[in-house]
Design a protein around this motif. Structure first.
Motif, PDB file in Angstrom:
ATOM      1  N   THR A 116       0.825  -1.211   0.000  1.00  0.00           N
ATOM      2  CA  THR A 116       0.000   0.000   0.000  1.00  0.00           C
ATOM      3  C   THR A 116       0.856   1.257   0.000  1.00  0.00           C
ATOM      4  N   VAL A 117       1.961   1.227   0.746  1.00  0.00           N
ATOM      5  CA  VAL A 117       2.727   2.449   0.991  1.00  0.00           C
ATOM      6  C   VAL A 117       3.745   2.727  -0.112  1.00  0.00           C
ATOM      7  N   TYR A 118       4.412   1.689  -0.619  1.00  0.00           N
ATOM      8  CA  TYR A 118       5.535   1.933  -1.521  1.00  0.00           C
ATOM      9  C   TYR A 118       5.155   1.725  -2.983  1.00  0.00           C
ATOM     10  N   ALA A 119       5.646   2.644  -3.828  1.00  0.00           N
ATOM     11  CA  ALA A 119       5.354   2.571  -5.258  1.00  0.00           C
ATOM     12  C   ALA A 119       5.973   1.312  -5.858  1.00  0.00           C
ATOM     13  N   THR A 120       7.209   1.004  -5.440  1.00  0.00           N
ATOM     14  CA  THR A 120       7.879  -0.186  -5.962  1.00  0.00           C
ATOM     15  C   THR A 120       8.244  -1.102  -4.789  1.00  0.00           C
ATOM     16  N   PRO A 121       7.312  -1.903  -4.375  1.00  0.00           N
ATOM     17  CA  PRO A 121       7.546  -2.748  -3.193  1.00  0.00           C
ATOM     18  C   PRO A 121       8.750  -3.669  -3.337  1.00  0.00           C
ATOM     19  N   ASP A 122       9.182  -3.933  -4.564  1.00  0.00           N
ATOM     20  CA  ASP A 122      10.299  -4.859  -4.764  1.00  0.00           C
ATOM     21  C   ASP A 122      11.584  -4.367  -4.102  1.00  0.00           C
ATOM     22  N   TYR A 123      11.705  -3.028  -3.940  1.00  0.00           N
ATOM     23  CA  TYR A 123      12.933  -2.494  -3.332  1.00  0.00           C
ATOM     24  C   TYR A 123      12.964  -2.690  -1.813  1.00  0.00           C
ATOM     25  N   ILE A 124      11.828  -3.052  -1.245  1.00  0.00           N
ATOM     26  CA  ILE A 124      11.743  -3.150   0.213  1.00  0.00           C
ATOM     27  C   ILE A 124      12.084  -4.557   0.663  1.00  0.00           C
ATOM     28  N   SER A 125      13.036  -4.611   1.580  1.00  0.00           N
ATOM     29  CA  SER A 125      13.369  -5.903   2.146  1.00  0.00           C
ATOM     30  C   SER A 125      13.172  -5.798   3.649  1.00  0.00           C
ATOM     31  N   SER A 126      12.069  -6.316   4.111  1.00  0.00           N
ATOM     32  CA  SER A 126      11.699  -6.120   5.503  1.00  0.00           C
ATOM     33  C   SER A 126      11.300  -7.449   6.120  1.00  0.00           C
ATOM     34  N   LEU A 127      11.588  -7.595   7.405  1.00  0.00           N
ATOM     35  CA  LEU A 127      11.169  -8.815   8.100  1.00  0.00           C
ATOM     36  C   LEU A 127       9.697  -8.692   8.488  1.00  0.00           C
ATOM     37  N   GLN A 128       9.075  -9.824   8.684  1.00  0.00           N
ATOM     38  CA  GLN A 128       7.659  -9.834   9.057  1.00  0.00           C
ATOM     39  C   GLN A 128       7.441  -9.153  10.409  1.00  0.00           C
ATOM     40  N   LYS A 129       8.432  -9.343  11.311  1.00  0.00           N
ATOM     41  CA  LYS A 129       8.263  -8.812  12.661  1.00  0.00           C
ATOM     42  C   LYS A 129       9.401  -7.875  13.056  1.00  0.00           C
ATOM     43  N   SER A 130       9.079  -6.912  13.903  1.00  0.00           N
ATOM     44  CA  SER A 130      10.089  -6.065  14.547  1.00  0.00           C
ATOM     45  C   SER A 130      10.388  -6.686  15.902  1.00  0.00           C
ATOM     46  N   THR A 131      11.637  -7.037  16.137  1.00  0.00           N
ATOM     47  CA  THR A 131      11.954  -7.786  17.366  1.00  0.00           C
ATOM     48  C   THR A 131      13.076  -7.117  18.161  1.00  0.00           C
ATOM     49  N   PRO A 132      13.081  -7.351  19.474  1.00  0.00           N
ATOM     50  CA  PRO A 132      14.125  -6.767  20.315  1.00  0.00           C
ATOM     51  C   PRO A 132      15.485  -7.428  20.067  1.00  0.00           C
ATOM     52  N   ILE A 133      16.529  -6.703  20.437  1.00  0.00           N
ATOM     53  CA  ILE A 133      17.896  -7.187  20.209  1.00  0.00           C
ATOM     54  C   ILE A 133      18.135  -8.528  20.899  1.00  0.00           C
ATOM     55  N   ALA A 134      17.579  -8.679  22.104  1.00  0.00           N
ATOM     56  CA  ALA A 134      17.838  -9.902  22.870  1.00  0.00           C
ATOM     57  C   ALA A 134      17.256 -11.147  22.198  1.00  0.00           C
ATOM     58  N   ASP A 135      16.385 -10.980  21.193  1.00  0.00           N
ATOM     59  CA  ASP A 135      15.919 -12.141  20.435  1.00  0.00           C
ATOM     60  C   ASP A 135      16.997 -12.649  19.489  1.00  0.00           C
ATOM     61  N   HIS A 136      18.059 -11.829  19.291  1.00  0.00           N
ATOM     62  CA  HIS A 136      19.062 -12.172  18.276  1.00  0.00           C
ATOM     63  C   HIS A 136      20.432 -12.471  18.857  1.00  0.00           C
TER      64      HIS A 136
END
Ligand code: SF4
Ligand code: SF4
Ligand code: SF4
Lengths: 336, 261
Positions: B110-130
């Motif tokens: 919905t937000v980006y004209a060219t969604p292909d350029y966006i590389s995003s994870l499904q979730k935003s997670t805290p540092i301690a998860d990693h």
């Protein structure tokens, strides 16, 4: 002075209301007790500095303030007496408490109305203050006159009264004062059956009620911090960034925090039921073994200022009767 | 301490608004003492000079939201002796973790004209998860005095005085009469960790939960009381779904009420 104001108190609620008279002390105990003066929320115990690579304890002769407490209720005076025992009897005296307490001038106001969460009559701590004050006032207000009957409790109190316009009280005024206080005793919003209370709590060490109350209890500590007798503290070490000065601070703590009973390996009281049980059992039972009196003076603050309205008189009743709570409507989430 | 090498400090940014790291520059009075005691080796918001690692202390701001960041945080961990996460994003996933409750791909398209350029994870997670985190400093934003306290504790090899108890303790310390009791205003204080100094209740606003769940939050009981004060289910979900929406206790509570819409 809050002239013409009163308060309405119940489990988890406190509201100020206007009165239809000009009473000066027409309200009950407020959100804070006198504890904050004699046993302050935070205080520095000592400090040290590095001088030529040596640690030196800095002389920190505190200037103990002289307090006059005006409007102390009987329950609160009893609470101060209880903290006197806690802090100044036995081999380890809290010097700061002793010095602040020694100089305090106490003007009591005997209650002529009781609040919705008051139960001093059950605890034998009011509404009439018997001793330990410099002056004790009873406020009397009728359509024709507004006056105070004063009891003098000390030489310092007598010296003050000498400087105040006054007249010798007549028999009839004494009677009026006694009746007014007796009226308050009949109005107590709560009652606590203290018969054999120590053994009651010791014997109910295992009881399903502890888990029930734990489902409601937020472990937020409000009950202990507003309680005029609760005295628990923790110690914090503080340093500056370059390690040149260090300070040791004492701050209020509570048996409702997990950190408070944290020892190597974990918290001794890790469940809410164990924390509530610790609090109630200390207040009403082991306090008697430890200090010779109950740890509760029936001021009702823990009931009023518990954000979810947990009521120790209800809890004791449930433990005693082994029956579900009565009289109080407890909100529940329907359909959950 | 004076003759020894100054410890090296690095400040790292992941998905965040920068507010927390700027709190360090906000320290003003304490900032000179901080730079006296510690070498600011890598802090792009403060200086272009970057001194190579390894670093003695790393402050990490922000959550992990992209595959690239999920890699980068491991490099940060490898180059840091002590790693402290700062702020609600780094410790709980931040306000951006609201996307964890829906499908991020619908937003992207919905937000980006060219969604292909966006590389995003499904979730935003805290540092301690990693990666392993040595200490978490909460808050949205963090409290600058707590930040100085954590740095001071680190420099003096002592335990930081950052208690995990509830905001109610701070209300009582500053003598604010409880607004939930005295005014019937719903307040997250009883289930929220202290740290802000109970600012909102002192201005007659209920606590928003900026510092995340307290040590043992009883969120179901507080929700029952909020309902008793007149809050509806939609607002219950919103109340627990703030800056710390993805912190476990708050997440579970909001999800429990969402089911009952
Ligand atoms: S336990 Fe409750 S009623 Fe008893 S003295 Fe303490 S605050 Fe007052
Ligand atoms: S009894 Fe009430 S005031 Fe005390 S910790 Fe539990 S919820 Fe808080
Ligand atoms: S105002 Fe909020 S944070 Fe303060 S004591 Fe009341 S419930 Fe706790």
């Amino acid at each position: 002075m809050p002239i013409g104001w009163t308060d309405e108190q119940d489990g988890g609620t406190y509201r100020l209301k206007e009165r239809d008279d000009e009473a000066l002390f027409g309200y009950q105990v407020g959100p804070h007790s006198w504890k904050k003066y004699l046993h302050p929320p935070r205080r520095r115990l000592w400090q040290a500095e590095m001088r030529d690579n040596h640690m030196v304890i800095v002389d920190d002769e505190p200037d103990y303030p002289r307090y006059a407490f005006f409007g102390v209720r009987s329950c609160e005076l009893n609470a101060i007496t209880i903290q006197d025992t806690v802090f100044t009897s036995g081999p380890y005296v809290d010097i700061g408490y002793r010095e602040r307490r020694k100089q305090a001038f106490i003007v009591v106001v005997n209650c002529v109305e009781a609040g919705g969460t008051c139960f001093c009559a059950s605890m034998n701590t009011g509404p009439q203050a018997e001793q330990g004050f410099d002056l004790a006032l009873t406020e009397l207000l009728d359509p024709n006159q507004h006056y105070f009957v004063v009891d003098i409790g000390s030489k310092a109190g007598a010296a003050i009264i000498k400087q105040v316009p006054h007249q010798q009280a007549q028999e009839q005024e004494h009677m009026a004062a006694q009746q007014a206080v007796a009226q308050a005793a009949r109005q107590m919003g709560r009652t606590l059956d203290t018969r054999d209370i120590k053994m009651l709590l010791y014997n109910k060490y295992e009881h399903p009620r502890w888990d029930e109350v734990a489902r409601r209890c937020l472990s937020c500590t409000n009950c202990t911090l507003v309680c005029p007798t609760c005295f628990c503290v923790s110690i914090e070490e503080q340093t500056d960034l370059n390690g040149q000065t260090a300070e040791r601070w004492q701050r209020w703590d509570s048996c409702f925090t997990a950190d408070f009973s944290y020892i190597h390996g974990g918290s001794v009281r890790s469940s809410a039921s164990s924390r509530y049980r610790q609090w109630l059992t200390h207040k009403l039972a082991s306090w008697i073994d430890q200090f010779g009196t109950s740890g509760c003076v029936g001021c009702g603050r823990c009931i009023t200022w518990c954000p979810v309205g947990i009521d120790l008189t209800e809890e004791v009743r449930a433990l005693r009767d082994g029956e579900p709570r009565i009289g109080v409507a407890i909100p529940t989430l329907d359909a959950v | 301490m004076a003759t020894k090498r100054k410890p090296k400090l690095a400040v790292w940014k992941f998905a965040s608004c920068d507010g927390c790291q700027l709190s360090l520059l906000d320290c003003e009075d304490e900032l000179l003492a901080v730079t006296d005691a510690i070498e600011i080796a890598n802090f792009p918001e403060a200086s272009r000079t970057i001194i190579k690692g390894p670093y003695d202390l790393s402050l990490v701001e922000g959550s992990i939201t992209t595959p690239h960041d999920a890699e980068r945080i491991h490099q940060v961990r490898r180059s840091s002796k002590f790693l402290v996460t700062i702020g609600a994003c780094a410790t709980a996933g931040g306000i951006q973790s609201l996307r964890n409750f829906s499908d991020v791909n619908t937003y992207i398209s919905t937000v980006y004209a060219t969604p292909d350029y966006i590389s995003s994870l499904q979730k935003s997670t805290p540092i301690a998860d990693h990666v392993f985190v040595d200490f978490e400093l909460r808050g949205c934003p963090l409290n600058k005095y707590q930040l100085v306290e954590v740095i001071s504790a680190f420099l003096n090899s002592r335990r930081p005085n950052v208690p995990p108890y509830s905001v109610c303790v701070e209300c009582k310390q500053r003598e604010t009469p409880c607004i939930m009791v005295a005014k019937g205003i719903p307040c997250m204080g009883p289930v929220t960790q202290a740290g802000c100094g109970a600012i909102c209740p002192s201005y007659n606003r209920g606590c928003y939960g900026c510092f995340g769940p307290s040590e043992m939050p009883n969120t179901p009981s507080l929700s029952i009381w909020f309902e008793h004060l007149g809050m509806n289910r939609t607002d219950l979900v919103r109340t627990f779904r703030g800056f710390n929406a993805y912190a476990e206790a708050f997440r579970k509570e909001s999800e429990a009420h969402e089911k009952h819409y």
